[in-house]
Motif scaffolding. Sequence first.
Motif, short mmCIF file in Angstrom:
data_model
loop_
_atom_site.label_atom_id
_atom_site.label_comp_id
_atom_site.label_asym_id
_atom_site.label_seq_id
_atom_site.Cartn_x
_atom_site.Cartn_y
_atom_site.Cartn_z
N VAL A 22 0.85 -1.20 0.00
CA VAL A 22 0.00 0.00 0.00
C VAL A 22 0.88 1.26 0.00
O VAL A 22 0.68 2.20 -0.78
CB VAL A 22 -0.95 0.02 1.23
CG1 VAL A 22 -1.66 1.36 1.37
CG2 VAL A 22 -1.97 -1.11 1.14
N GLN A 23 1.88 1.23 0.86
CA GLN A 23 2.79 2.38 0.96
C GLN A 23 3.55 2.61 -0.36
O GLN A 23 3.70 3.75 -0.82
CB GLN A 23 3.76 2.16 2.10
CG GLN A 23 4.64 3.36 2.37
CD GLN A 23 5.77 3.04 3.33
OE1 GLN A 23 6.29 1.92 3.36
NE2 GLN A 23 6.15 4.01 4.13
N ILE A 24 4.01 1.52 -0.96
CA ILE A 24 4.76 1.63 -2.22
C ILE A 24 3.87 2.25 -3.30
O ILE A 24 4.30 3.13 -4.05
CB ILE A 24 5.27 0.23 -2.67
CG1 ILE A 24 6.35 -0.26 -1.71
CG2 ILE A 24 5.78 0.27 -4.11
CD1 ILE A 24 6.73 -1.73 -1.89
N ILE A 25 2.62 1.78 -3.37
CA ILE A 25 1.69 2.33 -4.36
C ILE A 25 1.50 3.83 -4.14
O ILE A 25 1.51 4.62 -5.08
CB ILE A 25 0.34 1.58 -4.30
CG1 ILE A 25 0.53 0.13 -4.79
CG2 ILE A 25 -0.74 2.28 -5.13
CD1 ILE A 25 -0.64 -0.80 -4.44
N CYS A 26 1.35 4.21 -2.87
CA CYS A 26 1.16 5.64 -2.57
C CYS A 26 2.40 6.45 -2.93
O CYS A 26 2.29 7.51 -3.55
CB CYS A 26 0.82 5.82 -1.10
SG CYS A 26 -0.84 5.23 -0.69
N ARG A 27 3.56 5.95 -2.58
CA ARG A 27 4.80 6.67 -2.93
C ARG A 27 4.93 6.82 -4.43
O ARG A 27 5.41 7.84 -4.93
CB ARG A 27 6.03 5.89 -2.42
CG ARG A 27 6.23 5.94 -0.94
CD ARG A 27 7.49 5.21 -0.55
NE ARG A 27 8.70 6.01 -0.84
CZ ARG A 27 9.94 5.57 -0.63
NH1 ARG A 27 10.15 4.37 -0.14
NH2 ARG A 27 10.97 6.34 -0.91
N ALA A 28 4.51 5.78 -5.15
CA ALA A 28 4.74 5.76 -6.59
C ALA A 28 3.70 6.57 -7.37
O ALA A 28 4.01 7.10 -8.43
CB ALA A 28 4.75 4.32 -7.08
N LEU A 29 2.47 6.65 -6.86
CA LEU A 29 1.39 7.23 -7.69
C LEU A 29 0.71 8.47 -7.12
O LEU A 29 -0.08 9.10 -7.82
CB LEU A 29 0.32 6.17 -7.98
CG LEU A 29 0.68 5.16 -9.05
CD1 LEU A 29 1.15 3.86 -8.45
CD2 LEU A 29 -0.48 4.91 -9.99
N LEU A 30 0.96 8.78 -5.84
CA LEU A 30 0.23 9.91 -5.25
C LEU A 30 1.17 11.09 -4.98
O LEU A 30 2.31 10.91 -4.58
CB LEU A 30 -0.44 9.48 -3.94
CG LEU A 30 -1.44 8.32 -4.04
CD1 LEU A 30 -2.06 8.06 -2.68
CD2 LEU A 30 -2.52 8.60 -5.07
N SER A 31 0.63 12.28 -5.16
CA SER A 31 1.39 13.51 -4.90
C SER A 31 0.37 14.62 -4.69
O SER A 31 -0.83 14.42 -4.89
CB SER A 31 2.28 13.83 -6.10
OG SER A 31 1.48 14.34 -7.15
#
Length: 361
Positions: free
Chosen positions: A94-103
């Motif tokens: 979940v954290q990886i997805i957020c780091r990669a796709l959210l800003s």
Amino acid sequence: MHVKEQLLTLKPYQPGKPIEEVKKEFNLSKVVKLASNENPYGCSEKAKQAILSEMEQLAIYPDGYSALLRTKLANHLGVREEELIFGNGSDEVVQIICRALLSPETNTVMATPTFPQYKHNAIIEGTEIREVPLVNGDHDLDAMLNQVDEKTTVMWVCTPNNPTGTYIKENVLLEFLQKVPKHVLVVLDEAYYEYVVAEDYPQTIELLKDYPNIIILRTFSKAYGLAALRVGYGIANADLIRKIEPAREPFNTSRIGQAAAIAALDDVDFVLECREKNQKGLQQFYQFCEEQKLDYYRSEGNFILIDFNRDSDEVFGALLKKGYIVRSGNALGFPTHLRITIGTEQQNAEIIEVLKEFVNH
Ligand SMILES: *Cc1c(COP(=O)(O)O)cnc(C)c1O
């Protein structure tokens, strides 16, 4: 010190009360924790053996790519090795997805209440969060679609949903996926996959070839009983996996975790037995709810959300005094409910007796 402003609004994760603390506080010799959806039967003996045989290797870093587990799991699931990403629990995926796709330039859409880590990590990334209330415990997928715009990068779909235990039927999910714009990644969190028995629960791995914009999350923490070792994973098309891999810590899954997960995959019977016993446990709670005329959600997970029609902290506190740790609905967005993890037959029978006393007073 300039800590990201949004962090100041967050609290660290509040875990369920530890057993030892409750024993001391209420002077109890026996305490049962049915709060964190842990497997009451532990894990496979094969996994324990595998852990012991790793003991001579503790000075050596784990294989960051989890090559052996990757091969094993790819075969088990019928996917390509390049379609997997491993995390320190699916929490980390979940954290990886957020780091990669959210800003701060994006937004993300999720249900509420649902698993809290989507929102928590999204807040840290400074993204705009669009929450859509559940309807009768279910994701309101049409309302979620209405929240999507060109800045939406991730939609979160938890099925079975934590904390309601409800799932999305195959035809409903398919209709939804057909409507999701291709620039939006749909996260299908299937942490309780191994517990599901509903026949119209979708087999989402088969959808990967048609939908390059989905990622499926699963874990060894729940039915496999390896929560302490922190191994979860994502399944998606190889191109997406390659793009998000750099957001993963290099040695995020441990040597012991990888070895235990490999061995656990060899013990299909253990997981099937846990699923069967969980079904019987759910029946115990359904019967209790029917008898006492309490509202509840039918669950495909190893937990049940029950409405006690009064402040959930009150019921929570009464159970705690008797040595049962459950999850108060107050923290989960259901202020009159409790979420109870399905325990062994005996644990279920015991907590139901205590609850009966409470409800009838
Ligand atoms: C328990 C849980 C997870 C996290 O599991 P890990 O231990 O981090 O693998 C993820 N999603 C949901 C819905 C859960 O309930």
